[in-house]
Write a protein that holds these residues in place. Structure first.
Motif, PDB file in Angstrom:
ATOM      1  N   CYS A  11      49.471 -66.459  46.973  1.00  0.00           N
ATOM      2  CA  CYS A  11      48.089 -66.778  47.336  1.00  0.00           C
ATOM      3  C   CYS A  11      47.711 -68.043  46.584  1.00  0.00           C
ATOM      4  CB  CYS A  11      47.134 -65.650  46.956  1.00  0.00           C
ATOM      5  SG  CYS A  11      45.399 -66.176  47.126  1.00  0.00           S
ATOM      6  N   ASN A  13      44.650 -69.471  47.419  1.00  0.00           N
ATOM      7  CA  ASN A  13      43.283 -69.618  47.909  1.00  0.00           C
ATOM      8  C   ASN A  13      42.345 -70.145  46.828  1.00  0.00           C
ATOM      9  OD1 ASN A  13      41.276 -69.326  49.938  1.00  0.00           O
ATOM     10  ND2 ASN A  13      40.517 -67.530  48.840  1.00  0.00           N
ATOM     11  N   ARG A  15      38.356 -70.491  46.002  1.00  0.00           N
ATOM     12  CA  ARG A  15      37.000 -70.079  46.371  1.00  0.00           C
ATOM     13  C   ARG A  15      35.993 -70.934  45.624  1.00  0.00           C
ATOM     14  NH1 ARG A  15      37.011 -63.798  45.450  1.00  0.00           N
ATOM     15  NH2 ARG A  15      35.265 -63.681  46.887  1.00  0.00           N
ATOM     16  N   CYS A  21      39.526 -66.468  41.908  1.00  0.00           N
ATOM     17  CA  CYS A  21      40.495 -66.799  42.950  1.00  0.00           C
ATOM     18  C   CYS A  21      41.790 -67.265  42.298  1.00  0.00           C
ATOM     19  CB  CYS A  21      39.963 -67.865  43.904  1.00  0.00           C
ATOM     20  SG  CYS A  21      39.819 -69.502  43.192  1.00  0.00           S
ATOM     21  N   CYS A  22      42.861 -67.147  43.037  1.00  0.00           N
ATOM     22  CA  CYS A  22      44.188 -67.429  42.489  1.00  0.00           C
ATOM     23  C   CYS A  22      44.368 -68.902  42.146  1.00  0.00           C
ATOM     24  CB  CYS A  22      45.249 -66.980  43.477  1.00  0.00           C
ATOM     25  SG  CYS A  22      45.219 -65.188  43.735  1.00  0.00           S
ATOM     26  N   CYS A  56      44.007 -66.066  51.059  1.00  0.00           N
ATOM     27  CA  CYS A  56      43.598 -64.917  50.238  1.00  0.00           C
ATOM     28  C   CYS A  56      44.314 -63.649  50.709  1.00  0.00           C
ATOM     29  CB  CYS A  56      42.087 -64.725  50.333  1.00  0.00           C
ATOM     30  SG  CYS A  56      41.514 -63.331  49.352  1.00  0.00           S
ATOM     31  N   ASP A  58      43.532 -60.747  49.409  1.00  0.00           N
ATOM     32  CA  ASP A  58      42.553 -59.675  49.212  1.00  0.00           C
ATOM     33  C   ASP A  58      42.787 -58.852  47.941  1.00  0.00           C
ATOM     34  OD1 ASP A  58      40.176 -58.734  50.161  1.00  0.00           O
ATOM     35  OD2 ASP A  58      41.065 -57.140  51.376  1.00  0.00           O
ATOM     36  N   CYS A  60      42.045 -60.485  44.818  1.00  0.00           N
ATOM     37  CA  CYS A  60      41.578 -61.604  43.987  1.00  0.00           C
ATOM     38  C   CYS A  60      41.391 -61.217  42.522  1.00  0.00           C
ATOM     39  CB  CYS A  60      40.271 -62.148  44.540  1.00  0.00           C
ATOM     40  SG  CYS A  60      40.220 -62.260  46.336  1.00  0.00           S
ATOM     41  N   GLY A  63      44.495 -61.492  40.390  1.00  0.00           N
ATOM     42  CA  GLY A  63      45.223 -62.736  40.512  1.00  0.00           C
ATOM     43  C   GLY A  63      45.485 -63.472  39.225  1.00  0.00           C
TER      44      GLY A  63
END
Ligand code: FES
Length: 102
Positions: A11, A13, A15, A21-22, A56, A58, A60, A63
């Motif tokens: 991931c 992603n 945000r 977020c990762c 993502c 899902d 998070c 992560g």
């Protein structure tokens, strides 16, 4: 067996600021590192291995996360040493790294 021995999904992603977020935890950089290491180790791996970028996944709050198929084992990681351990143990030797599983 399919064309690949292992598929690894990172991931990466990103945000909005303040949201977990990762990518804010180094996912893109460590994914690139993993890709380079896999390329360098191609003769050592048991079969073709693909490092993929994912949106993502899902999870998070756990992560940064990655998932390896076909085993469907989820990992988190914080640095290059963790990536090295996942590659050396899981992808080369087929041993799950329990301490990094999520
Ligand atoms: S941002 Fe990585 S799992 Fe959601």
């Amino acid at each position: 067996m399919g064309h690949f021995q292992h598929h690894v999904f990172f991931c990466t992603n990103q945000r909005a600021a303040g949201e977990s977020c990762c990518n804010a935890l180094g996912a893109s950089e460590l994914r690139s590192y993993a890709k380079e290491r896999i390329k360098a180790l191609s003769d050592t791996l048991p079969g073709p291995t693909r490092i993929n970028t994912a949106g993502c996944l899902d999870r998070c709050d756990l992560g940064p996360v990655m998932v390896i198929y076909p085993e469907a084992v989820w990992y988190t990681y914080v640095d290059k040493e963790d990536i090295d351990e996942i590659i050396d143990q899981h992808l080369v030797h087929g041993r799950v790294v329990e301490r990094l599983k999520v």
